[in-house]
Design a protein around this motif. Sequence first.
Motif, PDB file in Angstrom:
ATOM      1  N   ALA A 186      -5.238 -13.764  -8.531  1.00 34.42           N
ATOM      2  CA  ALA A 186      -4.143 -12.906  -8.046  1.00 34.42           C
ATOM      3  C   ALA A 186      -2.883 -13.318  -8.802  1.00 34.42           C
TER       4      ALA A 186
ATOM      5  N   GLY B 241      -1.451  -6.139   3.472  1.00 38.30           N
ATOM      6  CA  GLY B 241      -0.164  -5.846   2.835  1.00 38.30           C
ATOM      7  C   GLY B 241      -0.147  -4.493   2.135  1.00 38.30           C
TER       8      GLY B 241
ATOM      9  N   THR C  90       3.076  -2.323   0.488  1.00 40.40           N
ATOM     10  CA  THR C  90       3.169  -2.264  -0.979  1.00 40.40           C
ATOM     11  C   THR C  90       3.139  -0.818  -1.473  1.00 40.40           C
TER      12      THR C  90
HETATM   13  N1  NAP Z   1      -5.552  -1.720   3.262  1.00 38.55           N
HETATM   14  C1  NAP Z   1      -6.078  -0.525   3.221  1.00 38.55           C
HETATM   15  O1  NAP Z   1      -5.806   0.340   4.073  1.00 38.55           O
HETATM   16  C2  NAP Z   1      -7.091  -0.186   2.152  1.00 38.55           C
HETATM   17  C3  NAP Z   1      -7.885   0.954   2.341  1.00 38.55           C
HETATM   18  C4  NAP Z   1      -8.825   1.266   1.364  1.00 38.55           C
HETATM   19  C5  NAP Z   1      -8.961   0.471   0.243  1.00 38.55           C
HETATM   20  N2  NAP Z   1      -8.166  -0.627   0.081  1.00 38.55           N
HETATM   21  C6  NAP Z   1      -8.329  -1.430  -1.128  1.00 38.55           C
HETATM   22  O2  NAP Z   1      -8.582  -2.766  -0.759  1.00 38.55           O
HETATM   23  C7  NAP Z   1      -8.235  -3.627  -1.852  1.00 38.55           C
HETATM   24  C8  NAP Z   1      -7.480  -4.836  -1.313  1.00 38.55           C
HETATM   25  O3  NAP Z   1      -6.242  -4.415  -0.793  1.00 38.55           O
HETATM   26  P1  NAP Z   1      -5.659  -4.948   0.582  1.00 38.55           P
HETATM   27  O4  NAP Z   1      -5.694  -3.841   1.537  1.00 38.55           O
HETATM   28  O5  NAP Z   1      -6.293  -6.227   0.952  1.00 38.55           O
HETATM   29  O6  NAP Z   1      -4.121  -5.146   0.172  1.00 38.55           O
HETATM   30  P2  NAP Z   1      -3.229  -6.427  -0.080  1.00 38.55           P
HETATM   31  O7  NAP Z   1      -3.180  -7.289   1.121  1.00 38.55           O
HETATM   32  O8  NAP Z   1      -1.960  -5.886  -0.633  1.00 38.55           O
HETATM   33  O9  NAP Z   1      -4.023  -7.212  -1.227  1.00 38.55           O
HETATM   34  C9  NAP Z   1      -4.014  -6.798  -2.561  1.00 38.55           C
HETATM   35  C10 NAP Z   1      -4.471  -7.954  -3.434  1.00 38.55           C
HETATM   36  O10 NAP Z   1      -4.438  -7.531  -4.806  1.00 38.55           O
HETATM   37  C11 NAP Z   1      -3.693  -8.499  -5.555  1.00 38.55           C
HETATM   38  N3  NAP Z   1      -2.968  -7.886  -6.658  1.00 38.55           N
HETATM   39  C12 NAP Z   1      -2.014  -6.903  -6.587  1.00 38.55           C
HETATM   40  N4  NAP Z   1      -1.517  -6.649  -7.803  1.00 38.55           N
HETATM   41  C13 NAP Z   1      -2.182  -7.480  -8.664  1.00 38.55           C
HETATM   42  C14 NAP Z   1      -2.116  -7.686 -10.064  1.00 38.55           C
HETATM   43  N5  NAP Z   1      -1.251  -7.009 -10.840  1.00 38.55           N
HETATM   44  N6  NAP Z   1      -2.927  -8.616 -10.626  1.00 38.55           N
HETATM   45  C15 NAP Z   1      -3.772  -9.329  -9.863  1.00 38.55           C
HETATM   46  N7  NAP Z   1      -3.891  -9.180  -8.526  1.00 38.55           N
HETATM   47  C16 NAP Z   1      -3.098  -8.265  -7.942  1.00 38.55           C
HETATM   48  C17 NAP Z   1      -2.704  -9.086  -4.541  1.00 38.55           C
HETATM   49  O11 NAP Z   1      -2.342 -10.395  -4.921  1.00 38.55           O
HETATM   50  P3  NAP Z   1      -0.883 -10.831  -5.423  1.00 38.55           P
HETATM   51  O12 NAP Z   1       0.118 -10.148  -4.558  1.00 38.55           O
HETATM   52  O13 NAP Z   1      -0.915 -12.315  -5.287  1.00 38.55           O
HETATM   53  O14 NAP Z   1      -0.883 -10.400  -6.828  1.00 38.55           O
HETATM   54  C18 NAP Z   1      -3.567  -9.159  -3.286  1.00 38.55           C
HETATM   55  O15 NAP Z   1      -4.328 -10.332  -3.291  1.00 38.55           O
HETATM   56  C19 NAP Z   1      -7.452  -2.758  -2.831  1.00 38.55           C
HETATM   57  O16 NAP Z   1      -8.280  -2.420  -3.927  1.00 38.55           O
HETATM   58  C20 NAP Z   1      -7.116  -1.524  -2.033  1.00 38.55           C
HETATM   59  O17 NAP Z   1      -6.973  -0.388  -2.846  1.00 38.55           O
HETATM   60  C21 NAP Z   1      -7.244  -0.963   1.019  1.00 38.55           C
END
Ligand code: NAP
Length: 260
Positions: free
Chosen positions: A33, A188, A192
């Motif tokens: 990350a 998050g 975001t």
């Molecule tokens: N939450 C939802 O409702 C939802 C629904 C459907 C799908 N998803 C998918 O689930 C996955 C995980 O998201 P989440 O919901 O757990 O959100 P999250 O809490 O915002 O986590 C996102 C992760 O991605 C990392 N990240 C972001 N930009 C990055 C970059 N440029 N390089 C490397 N790492 C990066 C962040 O780490 P750092 O901030 O440390 O970089 C964090 O660990 C995503 O693919 C998202 O599209 C989420």
Amino acid sequence: MKNAALITGASSGIGRELARIHAEKGNDVIAVATNTERLQSLKDELERSHGISVMTITKDLTVERAGREVFDTIRQEGIEIEYLINNAGFGGQGKFHERAWESDLAMIRLNIIALTELTRLFLPGFVARDSGRVLNTSSTASLVPGPLQAVYFATKAYVTSFSNAVASELHDSKVTVTNLMPGATETGFARTSGMEKTDLFAKMVSARSVAEDGYNAMMRGDLDVISGLSFSQRMMLRFAPFVPRHMIMDQVRKGQEVPA
Ligand SMILES: NC(=O)c1ccc[n+]([C@@H]2O[C@H](COP(=O)([O-])OP(=O)(O)OC[C@H]3O[C@@H](n4cnc5c(N)ncnc54)[C@H](OP(=O)(O)O)[C@@H]3O)[C@@H](O)[C@H]2O)c1
């Protein structure tokens, strides 16, 4: 390292829970990350609680060749990973023509390019030894067009299509590719993506339950898993192909409007 899982986006949300689940089973983790502090706190927690090893790689995966650099770092350490979990991703709310192009470009680079590059780099090794599993975090957004998140939904449509196609190419091997499609999840992500106040995120499920669904599906070698949808949302998705597209998009657009 033992049964190492490379998990992108392991510093928070679903990725952090996936790392916890993998570590609870006595396996090692490589966490990627951009936030070094959060990666370090994950490492401290997992090594203390489960006596496993965690390697952290601080890397912005939106940068060109970032996937290659992660691959090279792991190879230089002589580590062979058993699980590749492409989970890092973000969204972004707003009309496509009004959004900052740089944000959408970075989204495409992370959600599509980094995921594809890492899969391309690690898969030949998995296939050569006929073992290894890939889990890609897509979204239920991959199943319909997403007005007010046009690029995000399109990136996830790519992830689902790509993951399913590669899984099929590997039908005669023990290597599997699983596609995880979460609904609105408490992480998050909503903040975001500027989606916190939208109807879509009025009700959310826990990151832990989504991670468990994804991890278990990966271990079974399932093609797809949908996680965290209510009964009515599941019905809507099931019948979406039979409903006129403009009606589906009206519904999705309303769900993603930020109240004034
Ligand atoms: N939450 C939802 O409702 C939802 C629904 C459907 C799908 N998803 C998918 O689930 C996955 C995980 O998201 P989440 O919901 O757990 O959100 P999250 O809490 O915002 O986590 C996102 C992760 O991605 C990392 N990240 C972001 N930009 C990055 C970059 N440029 N390089 C490397 N790492 C990066 C962040 O780490 P750092 O901030 O440390 O970089 C964090 O660990 C995503 O693919 C998202 O599209 C989420």
